[in-house]
Motif scaffolding. Structure first.
Motif, PDB file in Angstrom:
ATOM      1  N   LEU A  65       0.808  -1.217   0.000  1.00  0.00           N
ATOM      2  CA  LEU A  65       0.000   0.000   0.000  1.00  0.00           C
ATOM      3  C   LEU A  65       0.843   1.269   0.000  1.00  0.00           C
ATOM      4  O   LEU A  65       0.334   2.344  -0.320  1.00  0.00           O
ATOM      5  CB  LEU A  65      -0.929   0.017   1.212  1.00  0.00           C
ATOM      6  CG  LEU A  65      -2.140  -0.926   1.176  1.00  0.00           C
ATOM      7  CD1 LEU A  65      -2.916  -0.820   2.474  1.00  0.00           C
ATOM      8  CD2 LEU A  65      -3.042  -0.598  -0.006  1.00  0.00           C
ATOM      9  N   LEU A  66       2.120   1.165   0.357  1.00  0.00           N
ATOM     10  CA  LEU A  66       2.965   2.347   0.414  1.00  0.00           C
ATOM     11  C   LEU A  66       3.029   3.016  -0.957  1.00  0.00           C
ATOM     12  O   LEU A  66       3.311   2.376  -1.971  1.00  0.00           O
ATOM     13  CB  LEU A  66       4.369   1.977   0.876  1.00  0.00           C
ATOM     14  CG  LEU A  66       4.569   1.772   2.377  1.00  0.00           C
ATOM     15  CD1 LEU A  66       5.996   1.335   2.663  1.00  0.00           C
ATOM     16  CD2 LEU A  66       4.232   3.032   3.137  1.00  0.00           C
ATOM     17  N   GLY A  67       2.790   4.324  -0.986  1.00  0.00           N
ATOM     18  CA  GLY A  67       2.861   5.082  -2.218  1.00  0.00           C
ATOM     19  C   GLY A  67       1.586   5.113  -3.018  1.00  0.00           C
ATOM     20  O   GLY A  67       1.479   5.886  -3.977  1.00  0.00           O
ATOM     21  N   THR A  68       0.599   4.305  -2.661  1.00  0.00           N
ATOM     22  CA  THR A  68      -0.671   4.306  -3.391  1.00  0.00           C
ATOM     23  C   THR A  68      -1.599   5.370  -2.813  1.00  0.00           C
ATOM     24  O   THR A  68      -1.525   5.691  -1.630  1.00  0.00           O
ATOM     25  CB  THR A  68      -1.337   2.924  -3.310  1.00  0.00           C
ATOM     26  OG1 THR A  68      -1.582   2.608  -1.926  1.00  0.00           O
ATOM     27  CG2 THR A  68      -0.429   1.860  -3.917  1.00  0.00           C
ATOM     28  N   PRO A  69      -2.497   5.938  -3.603  1.00  0.00           N
ATOM     29  CA  PRO A  69      -3.359   7.018  -3.113  1.00  0.00           C
ATOM     30  C   PRO A  69      -4.335   6.538  -2.053  1.00  0.00           C
ATOM     31  O   PRO A  69      -4.836   5.409  -2.097  1.00  0.00           O
ATOM     32  CB  PRO A  69      -4.088   7.485  -4.380  1.00  0.00           C
ATOM     33  CG  PRO A  69      -3.290   6.966  -5.523  1.00  0.00           C
ATOM     34  CD  PRO A  69      -2.663   5.703  -5.042  1.00  0.00           C
ATOM     35  N   LEU A  70      -4.609   7.429  -1.092  1.00  0.00           N
ATOM     36  CA  LEU A  70      -5.644   7.145  -0.110  1.00  0.00           C
ATOM     37  C   LEU A  70      -7.015   7.141  -0.762  1.00  0.00           C
ATOM     38  O   LEU A  70      -7.888   6.339  -0.403  1.00  0.00           O
ATOM     39  CB  LEU A  70      -5.602   8.192   1.008  1.00  0.00           C
ATOM     40  CG  LEU A  70      -4.353   8.194   1.898  1.00  0.00           C
ATOM     41  CD1 LEU A  70      -4.394   9.380   2.861  1.00  0.00           C
ATOM     42  CD2 LEU A  70      -4.243   6.891   2.667  1.00  0.00           C
ATOM     43  N   ASN A  71      -7.223   8.016  -1.731  1.00  0.00           N
ATOM     44  CA  ASN A  71      -8.477   8.094  -2.483  1.00  0.00           C
ATOM     45  C   ASN A  71      -8.130   8.176  -3.964  1.00  0.00           C
ATOM     46  O   ASN A  71      -7.904   9.275  -4.496  1.00  0.00           O
ATOM     47  CB  ASN A  71      -9.297   9.307  -2.044  1.00  0.00           C
ATOM     48  CG  ASN A  71     -10.684   9.327  -2.691  1.00  0.00           C
ATOM     49  OD1 ASN A  71     -11.018   8.461  -3.494  1.00  0.00           O
ATOM     50  ND2 ASN A  71     -11.481  10.310  -2.331  1.00  0.00           N
ATOM     51  N   PRO A  72      -8.047   7.042  -4.667  1.00  0.00           N
ATOM     52  CA  PRO A  72      -7.648   7.081  -6.080  1.00  0.00           C
ATOM     53  C   PRO A  72      -8.553   7.947  -6.952  1.00  0.00           C
ATOM     54  O   PRO A  72      -8.091   8.507  -7.947  1.00  0.00           O
ATOM     55  CB  PRO A  72      -7.718   5.604  -6.498  1.00  0.00           C
ATOM     56  CG  PRO A  72      -7.586   4.835  -5.229  1.00  0.00           C
ATOM     57  CD  PRO A  72      -8.254   5.663  -4.183  1.00  0.00           C
ATOM     58  N   ALA A  73      -9.831   8.079  -6.585  1.00  0.00           N
ATOM     59  CA  ALA A  73     -10.745   8.864  -7.411  1.00  0.00           C
ATOM     60  C   ALA A  73     -10.384  10.350  -7.400  1.00  0.00           C
ATOM     61  O   ALA A  73     -10.699  11.071  -8.357  1.00  0.00           O
ATOM     62  CB  ALA A  73     -12.185   8.672  -6.936  1.00  0.00           C
ATOM     63  N   ARG A  74      -9.735  10.836  -6.346  1.00  0.00           N
ATOM     64  CA  ARG A  74      -9.379  12.241  -6.234  1.00  0.00           C
ATOM     65  C   ARG A  74      -7.895  12.497  -6.471  1.00  0.00           C
ATOM     66  O   ARG A  74      -7.428  13.630  -6.322  1.00  0.00           O
ATOM     67  CB  ARG A  74      -9.778  12.779  -4.857  1.00  0.00           C
ATOM     68  CG  ARG A  74     -11.266  12.693  -4.568  1.00  0.00           C
ATOM     69  CD  ARG A  74     -11.580  13.246  -3.195  1.00  0.00           C
ATOM     70  NE  ARG A  74     -11.210  14.654  -3.079  1.00  0.00           N
ATOM     71  CZ  ARG A  74     -11.991  15.662  -3.439  1.00  0.00           C
ATOM     72  NH1 ARG A  74     -13.201  15.416  -3.946  1.00  0.00           N
ATOM     73  NH2 ARG A  74     -11.595  16.911  -3.290  1.00  0.00           N
ATOM     74  N   TYR A  75      -7.136  11.458  -6.816  1.00  0.00           N
ATOM     75  CA  TYR A  75      -5.707  11.621  -7.066  1.00  0.00           C
ATOM     76  C   TYR A  75      -5.486  12.230  -8.450  1.00  0.00           C
ATOM     77  O   TYR A  75      -6.146  11.864  -9.427  1.00  0.00           O
ATOM     78  CB  TYR A  75      -4.996  10.271  -6.973  1.00  0.00           C
ATOM     79  CG  TYR A  75      -3.493  10.368  -6.935  1.00  0.00           C
ATOM     80  CD1 TYR A  75      -2.830  10.711  -5.765  1.00  0.00           C
ATOM     81  CD2 TYR A  75      -2.735  10.104  -8.072  1.00  0.00           C
ATOM     82  CE1 TYR A  75      -1.443  10.787  -5.714  1.00  0.00           C
ATOM     83  CE2 TYR A  75      -1.348  10.173  -8.029  1.00  0.00           C
ATOM     84  CZ  TYR A  75      -0.711  10.524  -6.858  1.00  0.00           C
ATOM     85  OH  TYR A  75       0.659  10.595  -6.820  1.00  0.00           O
ATOM     86  N   ASP A  76      -4.544  13.171  -8.556  1.00  0.00           N
ATOM     87  CA  ASP A  76      -4.271  13.872  -9.814  1.00  0.00           C
ATOM     88  C   ASP A  76      -3.318  13.036 -10.668  1.00  0.00           C
ATOM     89  O   ASP A  76      -2.116  13.306 -10.730  1.00  0.00           O
ATOM     90  CB  ASP A  76      -3.690  15.254  -9.520  1.00  0.00           C
ATOM     91  CG  ASP A  76      -3.508  16.088 -10.794  1.00  0.00           C
ATOM     92  OD1 ASP A  76      -4.002  15.663 -11.857  1.00  0.00           O
ATOM     93  OD2 ASP A  76      -2.866  17.163 -10.714  1.00  0.00           O
ATOM     94  N   TYR A  77      -3.854  12.026 -11.337  1.00  0.00           N
ATOM     95  CA  TYR A  77      -3.022  11.178 -12.197  1.00  0.00           C
ATOM     96  C   TYR A  77      -2.509  11.951 -13.401  1.00  0.00           C
ATOM     97  O   TYR A  77      -1.381  11.707 -13.868  1.00  0.00           O
ATOM     98  CB  TYR A  77      -3.807   9.953 -12.646  1.00  0.00           C
ATOM     99  CG  TYR A  77      -3.902   8.876 -11.590  1.00  0.00           C
ATOM    100  CD1 TYR A  77      -2.864   7.971 -11.394  1.00  0.00           C
ATOM    101  CD2 TYR A  77      -5.018   8.769 -10.778  1.00  0.00           C
ATOM    102  CE1 TYR A  77      -2.941   6.985 -10.429  1.00  0.00           C
ATOM    103  CE2 TYR A  77      -5.111   7.784  -9.802  1.00  0.00           C
ATOM    104  CZ  TYR A  77      -4.063   6.895  -9.635  1.00  0.00           C
ATOM    105  OH  TYR A  77      -4.140   5.925  -8.674  1.00  0.00           O
ATOM    106  N   THR A  78      -3.306  12.862 -13.924  1.00  0.00           N
ATOM    107  CA  THR A  78      -2.862  13.644 -15.076  1.00  0.00           C
ATOM    108  C   THR A  78      -1.642  14.491 -14.719  1.00  0.00           C
ATOM    109  O   THR A  78      -0.636  14.509 -15.444  1.00  0.00           O
ATOM    110  CB  THR A  78      -4.000  14.548 -15.567  1.00  0.00           C
ATOM    111  OG1 THR A  78      -5.094  13.734 -15.989  1.00  0.00           O
ATOM    112  CG2 THR A  78      -3.546  15.420 -16.728  1.00  0.00           C
ATOM    113  N   GLY A  79      -1.702  15.189 -13.587  1.00  0.00           N
ATOM    114  CA  GLY A  79      -0.562  15.990 -13.170  1.00  0.00           C
ATOM    115  C   GLY A  79       0.662  15.148 -12.849  1.00  0.00           C
ATOM    116  O   GLY A  79       1.799  15.555 -13.137  1.00  0.00           O
TER     117      GLY A  79
END
Length: 556
Positions: A186-200
């Motif tokens: 889990l280290l480094g993975t987003p707490l909330n993937p839906a709100r993580y800025d993958y584009t940025g």
């Protein structure tokens, strides 16, 4: 022995065809049993073919040729010939023809730096990187030992945050309420993937090489400003030398480890000016990192923005976490444990690591996005690859070639770079190793009073005598060269090489596995003192901690 040994590829066994009425568990068990039986049958066939080669007297020469690869997983196969002549007399000094080699081909190490592609070649790359970095810190390899007295620092530049992620914030637990171990996926993975800025996150990786180039420009300006000079006159007083390596964090972002040094006006052989201190260099690195900005050349201004996705950033910068440490010599015994040996080992370790070893992504390019279904990836890595792939279809990102570098999470820069005056080069280190092997093999042949035609001293030596590396820019076709001088002014090399493929044929691959599994007797070593063990650290191994972990930003 025939001119060229024919090693046909064995036919694959067909799987059972009628499984329509078998339960799923029984079908899976049958598949496993069939695959195991097929592997045993294939191994038996290959062993029988090796026994025939041994009976014909061909196995020992093949074992020697494969053993010269040093365990390379996917060697490059070449066919052709090379002749060395005395330019003054025209006398043929030696001749190599691949038709006379045991395998019928010249086998070369692949030289891949990735540990997931070839562990043997990546180890060699790691050791060479260690020697390169260490030479720029303590001298040696054409670098004077006085370079150890020059001001130098070890700096780490990180990426900004693109959303909260699972981390290890010191003694306190993670934001999720648990304490993660070092091996927690889990280290480094987003707490909330839906709100993580993958584009940025992907676009920052794509602009990281431009950020580093802009940082070096600002660093020279900051050093000149602190010294009361202009950037144009700085080169008459001091030279900036550095070596850097790129590393992936667990969240998939690139950050840079770099060794930065101030030399005199002519490089490491000259004394730096009196105003060049470690404190000045520390201040200049921090100020340059804060000032560094890269503007997106083609910001998106057309179309309606998706409210579910954050807007694309138009300006990229480094994160707030900047770590700068002074580097001391190996005999330093103060509170700061950062020595040149620690730094060289630390950088060499990450020189062979990519996204595939940190975030669990791919080590080769994608031709189609559907290929991801064949790989076991984390959800975070899979989503970053998907984001890079889809961003690559937009005109404003065409210059970033995101589809070509989607397997690298958008990063398309060099993992290891250095300035010209920092130290020696990897090419020089490889040439020294090739020369040593050539003289060692020639001395052994003279002691045995035989002159066999083999490729024992061909760590690309037979190709680089007037040729471009065939694996670098010429994956197919042939290379012909005549009248090129190699080594000395009296030696003429006439050669012709053609690329035939990568990887060993089945029989040779099976023989390589047997050779790797065979136990090798280790000569007894006399007991060494602690001082001798410390002085013999030349391979880049170090278990001492370099620095405290740099905490990454967890908010956008």
């Amino acid at each position: 022995m025939p001119a060229q040994l024919q090693l046909p590829t064995p036919a694959t066994t067909s799987a059972p065809a009628n499984r329509a009425f078998a339960p799923q568990a029984l079908a899976r068990s049958a598949d496993t049993s069939a695959n195991r039986d097929s592997a045993l049958e294939r191994r038996a066939r290959l062993t029988a073919r090796l026994a025939k080669l041994a009976a014909a007297g061909h196995l020992a020469p093949l074992a020697r040729q494969i053993g010269s690869l040093g365990g390379c997983a996917r060697p490059i196969r070449m066919t052709g010939h090379r002749t060395r002549l005395d330019a003054a007399t025209g006398q043929i000094l030696d001749h190599l023809d691949t038709r006379h080699l045991p395998a019928g081909e010249l086998l070369l190490r692949c030289g891949n730096r990735r540990a997931t592609r070839c562990r043997s070649c990546s180890h060699v790359y790691r050791y060479d990187t260690y020697q390169l970095i260490a030479a720029g810190l303590r001298g040696g390899k054409t670098v004077p030992t006085s370079v150890s007295t020059h001001p130098r620092v070890f700096a780490t530049l990180t990426a900004p945050g693109f959303g909260p992620v699972h981390n290890q914030p010191g003694a306190s637990p993670c934001a999720c309420g648990t304490r993660h171990s070092d091996a927690d996926p889990l280290l480094g993975t987003p707490l909330n993937p839906a709100r993580y800025d993958y584009t940025g996150a992907v676009l920052w990786n794509a602009h990281a090489p431009a950020l580093w180039a802009r940082f070096t420009t600002h660093l020279r300006r900051e050093i000149a400003h602190a010294a009361g000079l202009t950037q144009r006159t700085l080169r008459h007083h001091a030279t900036l030398s550095y070596a850097k390596v790129a590393e992936y964090q667990k969240r998939g972002q690139i950050h840079f480890h770099t060794v930065i040094r101030i030399d005199g006006p002519t490089g490491p052989h000259s004394t730096p000016p009196a105003w060049a201190t470690t404190g000045l260099l520390d201040h200049a690195v921090r100020a340059a990192a804060k000032r560094t900005r890269v503007q997106h050349r083609h910001p998106s201004r057309t179309g309606e923005a998706d409210p579910a996705q954050p807007p694309e950033p138009s300006v990229f910068r480094f994160g707030r976490q900047i770590d700068v440490r002074a580097i001391h010599s190996t005999d330093f015994t103060g509170d700061a444990p950062v020595t040149d040996r620690h730094v060289a080992a630390y950088i060499a370790k990450y020189a062979t690591k990519g996204a595939e070893t940190t975030t669990g992504t791919l080590d080769r390019r994608l031709r189609f996005l559907a290929e991801l279904a064949q790989h076991d990836l984390t959800d975070h890595a899979r989503r970053m690859i998907h984001t890079a792939w889809h961003l690559g279809t937009r005109p404003q990102h065409a210059h970033l070639r995101l589809r070509q570098w989607a397997h690298m999470l958008g990063f398309r820069g060099h993992f290891s770079t250095r300035t010209r005056h920092y130290s020696t080069t990897l090419t020089h280190l490889r040439a020294e190793r090739t020369t040593w092997r050539t003289h060692h093999d020639d001395a052994q042949q003279r002691s045995e009073q035989v002159q066999p035609v083999t490729d024992q001293h061909s760590d690309r030596a037979d190709l680089t005598a007037g040729h471009t590396d065939p694996a670098a820019g010429h994956p197919s076709g042939h290379h012909a060269q005549s009248g090129r001088r190699a080594g000395t002014d009296t030696t003429l090399v006439i050669s012709h090489w053609q690329y035939t493929g990568s990887g060993l044929l089945p029989e040779l691959a099976h023989l390589a596995q047997l050779l790797a599994a065979a136990p090798r007797p280790r000569p007894e070593q006399p007991a060494r003192t602690r001082q001798a063990r410390r002085a013999s650290d030349h391979a880049g191994h170090s278990t001492d901690p370099l620095t405290a972990p740099v905490q990454t930003e967890v908010t956008g």
